[in-house]
Motif scaffolding. Structure first.
Motif, PDB file in Angstrom:
ATOM      1  N   SER A 155      -3.097  -6.295  -7.213  1.00 59.12           N
ATOM      2  CA  SER A 155      -4.243  -7.031  -7.711  1.00 59.12           C
ATOM      3  C   SER A 155      -5.337  -6.065  -8.160  1.00 59.12           C
ATOM      4  O   SER A 155      -5.333  -4.885  -7.800  1.00 59.12           O
ATOM      5  N   ARG A 156      -6.273  -6.602  -8.903  1.00 61.76           N
ATOM      6  CA  ARG A 156      -7.374  -5.789  -9.420  1.00 61.76           C
ATOM      7  C   ARG A 156      -8.227  -5.227  -8.289  1.00 61.76           C
ATOM      8  O   ARG A 156      -8.728  -4.106  -8.371  1.00 61.76           O
ATOM      9  N   ILE A 157      -8.367  -5.995  -7.218  1.00 59.24           N
ATOM     10  CA  ILE A 157      -9.199  -5.566  -6.098  1.00 59.24           C
ATOM     11  C   ILE A 157      -8.550  -4.419  -5.339  1.00 59.24           C
ATOM     12  O   ILE A 157      -9.205  -3.430  -4.988  1.00 59.24           O
TER      13      ILE A 157
ATOM     14  N   LEU B 263      -6.370  -2.367  -6.592  1.00 58.85           N
ATOM     15  CA  LEU B 263      -6.390  -1.227  -7.508  1.00 58.85           C
ATOM     16  C   LEU B 263      -7.738  -0.514  -7.446  1.00 58.85           C
ATOM     17  O   LEU B 263      -7.796   0.718  -7.342  1.00 58.85           O
ATOM     18  N   ARG B 264      -8.804  -1.288  -7.464  1.00 57.69           N
ATOM     19  CA  ARG B 264     -10.149  -0.699  -7.412  1.00 57.69           C
ATOM     20  C   ARG B 264     -10.374   0.043  -6.101  1.00 57.69           C
ATOM     21  O   ARG B 264     -10.936   1.137  -6.077  1.00 57.69           O
ATOM     22  N   GLU B 265      -9.911  -0.542  -5.001  1.00 59.48           N
ATOM     23  CA  GLU B 265     -10.066   0.074  -3.683  1.00 59.48           C
ATOM     24  C   GLU B 265      -9.319   1.406  -3.609  1.00 59.48           C
ATOM     25  O   GLU B 265      -9.858   2.407  -3.138  1.00 59.48           O
ATOM     26  N   LEU B 266      -8.072   1.418  -4.070  1.00 57.15           N
ATOM     27  CA  LEU B 266      -7.280   2.647  -4.046  1.00 57.15           C
ATOM     28  C   LEU B 266      -7.876   3.709  -4.966  1.00 57.15           C
ATOM     29  O   LEU B 266      -7.866   4.897  -4.635  1.00 57.15           O
ATOM     30  N   ALA B 267      -8.395   3.283  -6.128  1.00 56.78           N
ATOM     31  CA  ALA B 267      -8.996   4.230  -7.070  1.00 56.78           C
ATOM     32  C   ALA B 267     -10.266   4.841  -6.495  1.00 56.78           C
ATOM     33  O   ALA B 267     -10.506   6.043  -6.632  1.00 56.78           O
ATOM     34  N   SER B 268     -11.071   4.022  -5.825  1.00 55.15           N
ATOM     35  CA  SER B 268     -12.323   4.544  -5.275  1.00 55.15           C
ATOM     36  C   SER B 268     -12.077   5.487  -4.100  1.00 55.15           C
ATOM     37  O   SER B 268     -12.879   6.379  -3.837  1.00 55.15           O
ATOM     38  N   ASN B 269     -10.955   5.304  -3.406  1.00 60.28           N
ATOM     39  CA  ASN B 269     -10.603   6.205  -2.308  1.00 60.28           C
ATOM     40  C   ASN B 269      -9.888   7.464  -2.795  1.00 60.28           C
ATOM     41  O   ASN B 269      -9.622   8.360  -1.999  1.00 60.28           O
ATOM     42  N   GLY B 270      -9.568   7.500  -4.089  1.00 57.63           N
ATOM     43  CA  GLY B 270      -8.946   8.684  -4.671  1.00 57.63           C
ATOM     44  C   GLY B 270      -7.442   8.772  -4.473  1.00 57.63           C
ATOM     45  O   GLY B 270      -6.864   9.858  -4.552  1.00 57.63           O
ATOM     46  N   TYR B 271      -6.781   7.631  -4.225  1.00 58.66           N
ATOM     47  CA  TYR B 271      -5.336   7.643  -4.003  1.00 58.66           C
ATOM     48  C   TYR B 271      -4.525   7.556  -5.295  1.00 58.66           C
ATOM     49  O   TYR B 271      -3.320   7.742  -5.263  1.00 58.66           O
ATOM     50  N   ILE B 272      -5.179   7.239  -6.410  1.00 61.80           N
ATOM     51  CA  ILE B 272      -4.466   7.133  -7.685  1.00 61.80           C
ATOM     52  C   ILE B 272      -4.848   8.331  -8.541  1.00 61.80           C
ATOM     53  O   ILE B 272      -5.992   8.448  -8.986  1.00 61.80           O
ATOM     54  N   PRO B 273      -3.901   9.253  -8.791  1.00 60.82           N
ATOM     55  CA  PRO B 273      -4.226  10.455  -9.548  1.00 60.82           C
ATOM     56  C   PRO B 273      -4.586  10.132 -10.999  1.00 60.82           C
ATOM     57  O   PRO B 273      -3.932   9.320 -11.636  1.00 60.82           O
ATOM     58  N   GLY B 274      -5.646  10.758 -11.460  1.00 64.29           N
ATOM     59  CA  GLY B 274      -6.070  10.589 -12.853  1.00 64.29           C
ATOM     60  C   GLY B 274      -6.952   9.396 -13.106  1.00 64.29           C
ATOM     61  O   GLY B 274      -7.481   9.251 -14.203  1.00 64.29           O
ATOM     62  N   MET B 275      -7.149   8.532 -12.139  1.00 65.06           N
ATOM     63  CA  MET B 275      -7.980   7.346 -12.342  1.00 65.06           C
ATOM     64  C   MET B 275      -9.379   7.621 -11.806  1.00 65.06           C
ATOM     65  O   MET B 275      -9.555   8.015 -10.655  1.00 65.06           O
ATOM     66  N   VAL B 276     -10.351   7.418 -12.688  1.00 66.40           N
ATOM     67  CA  VAL B 276     -11.736   7.638 -12.322  1.00 66.40           C
ATOM     68  C   VAL B 276     -12.444   6.297 -12.338  1.00 66.40           C
ATOM     69  O   VAL B 276     -12.373   5.566 -13.320  1.00 66.40           O
ATOM     70  N   LYS B 277     -13.092   5.951 -11.252  1.00 65.82           N
ATOM     71  CA  LYS B 277     -13.819   4.698 -11.169  1.00 65.82           C
ATOM     72  C   LYS B 277     -15.286   4.960 -11.493  1.00 65.82           C
ATOM     73  O   LYS B 277     -15.923   5.799 -10.867  1.00 65.82           O
TER      74      LYS B 277
ATOM     75  N   THR C 105      -1.901  -6.429  -0.766  1.00 65.37           N
ATOM     76  CA  THR C 105      -2.642  -7.436  -0.015  1.00 65.37           C
ATOM     77  C   THR C 105      -1.995  -8.819  -0.013  1.00 65.37           C
ATOM     78  O   THR C 105      -2.332  -9.649   0.818  1.00 65.37           O
ATOM     79  N   GLY C 106      -1.127  -9.098  -0.971  1.00 66.86           N
ATOM     80  CA  GLY C 106      -0.527 -10.421  -1.085  1.00 66.86           C
ATOM     81  C   GLY C 106      -1.349 -11.387  -1.915  1.00 66.86           C
ATOM     82  O   GLY C 106      -1.009 -12.561  -2.030  1.00 66.86           O
ATOM     83  N   ARG C 107      -2.418 -10.897  -2.522  1.00 61.58           N
ATOM     84  CA  ARG C 107      -3.299 -11.741  -3.330  1.00 61.58           C
ATOM     85  C   ARG C 107      -2.549 -12.282  -4.554  1.00 61.58           C
ATOM     86  O   ARG C 107      -1.911 -11.528  -5.271  1.00 61.58           O
ATOM     87  N   PRO C 108      -2.641 -13.616  -4.813  1.00 60.93           N
ATOM     88  CA  PRO C 108      -1.902 -14.196  -5.931  1.00 60.93           C
ATOM     89  C   PRO C 108      -2.614 -14.133  -7.278  1.00 60.93           C
ATOM     90  O   PRO C 108      -1.977 -14.309  -8.310  1.00 60.93           O
ATOM     91  N   ARG C 109      -3.912 -13.899  -7.287  1.00 62.48           N
ATOM     92  CA  ARG C 109      -4.663 -13.903  -8.550  1.00 62.48           C
ATOM     93  C   ARG C 109      -5.050 -12.474  -8.931  1.00 62.48           C
ATOM     94  O   ARG C 109      -5.098 -11.586  -8.097  1.00 62.48           O
ATOM     95  N   GLY C 110      -5.384 -12.290 -10.211  1.00 63.33           N
ATOM     96  CA  GLY C 110      -5.832 -10.979 -10.682  1.00 63.33           C
ATOM     97  C   GLY C 110      -4.758  -9.927 -10.527  1.00 63.33           C
ATOM     98  O   GLY C 110      -5.025  -8.812 -10.104  1.00 63.33           O
ATOM     99  N   PHE C 111      -3.525 -10.283 -10.903  1.00 61.64           N
ATOM    100  CA  PHE C 111      -2.354  -9.446 -10.660  1.00 61.64           C
ATOM    101  C   PHE C 111      -2.005  -8.654 -11.912  1.00 61.64           C
ATOM    102  O   PHE C 111      -1.904  -9.213 -13.003  1.00 61.64           O
ATOM    103  N   TYR C 112      -1.848  -7.332 -11.771  1.00 60.80           N
ATOM    104  CA  TYR C 112      -1.387  -6.482 -12.869  1.00 60.80           C
ATOM    105  C   TYR C 112       0.118  -6.279 -12.710  1.00 60.80           C
ATOM    106  O   TYR C 112       0.571  -5.687 -11.734  1.00 60.80           O
ATOM    107  N   ARG C 113       0.898  -6.769 -13.677  1.00 59.82           N
ATOM    108  CA  ARG C 113       2.355  -6.672 -13.577  1.00 59.82           C
ATOM    109  C   ARG C 113       2.835  -5.229 -13.543  1.00 59.82           C
ATOM    110  O   ARG C 113       3.742  -4.887 -12.805  1.00 59.82           O
ATOM    111  N   LYS C 114       2.238  -4.404 -14.366  1.00 61.89           N
ATOM    112  CA  LYS C 114       2.690  -3.010 -14.473  1.00 61.89           C
ATOM    113  C   LYS C 114       2.519  -2.248 -13.159  1.00 61.89           C
ATOM    114  O   LYS C 114       3.335  -1.407 -12.805  1.00 61.89           O
ATOM    115  N   LEU C 115       1.467  -2.568 -12.430  1.00 60.05           N
ATOM    116  CA  LEU C 115       1.167  -1.867 -11.181  1.00 60.05           C
ATOM    117  C   LEU C 115       1.623  -2.634  -9.940  1.00 60.05           C
ATOM    118  O   LEU C 115       1.618  -2.084  -8.840  1.00 60.05           O
ATOM    119  N   LYS C 116       1.969  -3.918 -10.113  1.00 58.13           N
ATOM    120  CA  LYS C 116       2.377  -4.792  -9.017  1.00 58.13           C
ATOM    121  C   LYS C 116       1.319  -4.889  -7.929  1.00 58.13           C
ATOM    122  O   LYS C 116       1.623  -4.922  -6.739  1.00 58.13           O
TER     123      LYS C 116
END
Length: 101
Positions: free
Chosen positions: A80-82, A84-98, A67-78
Motif C-alpha cells: 500500500s501507499r502508506i 511504501l511511504r513508511e519504508l521509504a522514510s526509514n530508508g529501507y528502499i534504496p534510491g527512493m527519496v521522500k 500491512t494487509g491494507r486493501p486500498r491504495g495498493f501498488y501492484r508493482k510493489l505489492k
C-alpha cells in the motif's frame, strides 16, 4: 494493520483459486467452444456453477503484503501507499527519496 480474519479469508480464496484453476479453465473452454453440442456446453456451464464461489480469481482482493491494507495498493510493489511511504522514510528502499516540506 488490517483485520487478521480478512487477510486470512483472502489467503483462503487465493489457495482455492490455485486449486481449481485447471478445472475452471477446462470447463470454461468447453462452455465457450461453439463446435460442441449445446447440451455439452450447458452441462459444462452447470459444472462450472457448482465450483466454490471463492475459487473464482476475481474474488481475490489485492492486499498489501506488509500491512494487509486493501486500498491504495501498488501492484508493482505489492504494498500500500502508506507502507511504501513508511519504508521509504526509514530508508529501507534504496534510491527512493521522500520529500517533506
Amino acid at each position: 494493520m488490517a483485520k487478521t480474519s480478512a487477510v486470512e479469508r483472502n489467503r483462503k480464496r487465493q489457495k482455492l483459486a490455485e486449486r481449481y484453476a485447471a478445472k475452471r479453465a477446462e470447463l470454461k473452454a468447453i462452455a465457450r467452444d461453439k463446435s460442441k453440442p449445446v447440451e455439452e456446453r450447458f452441462a459444462a456451464q452447470l459444472k462450472l456453477a457448482e465450483l466454490p464461489r471463492n475459487s473464482a480469481p476475481n474474488r481475490i482482493r489485492n492486499r498489501c503484503e506488509v500491512t494487509g491494507r486493501p486500498r491504495g495498493f501498488y501492484r508493482k510493489l505489492k504494498m500500500s501507499r502508506i507502507a511504501l511511504r513508511e519504508l521509504a522514510s526509514n530508508g529501507y528502499i534504496p534510491g527512493m527519496v521522500k520529500s517533506s516540506w
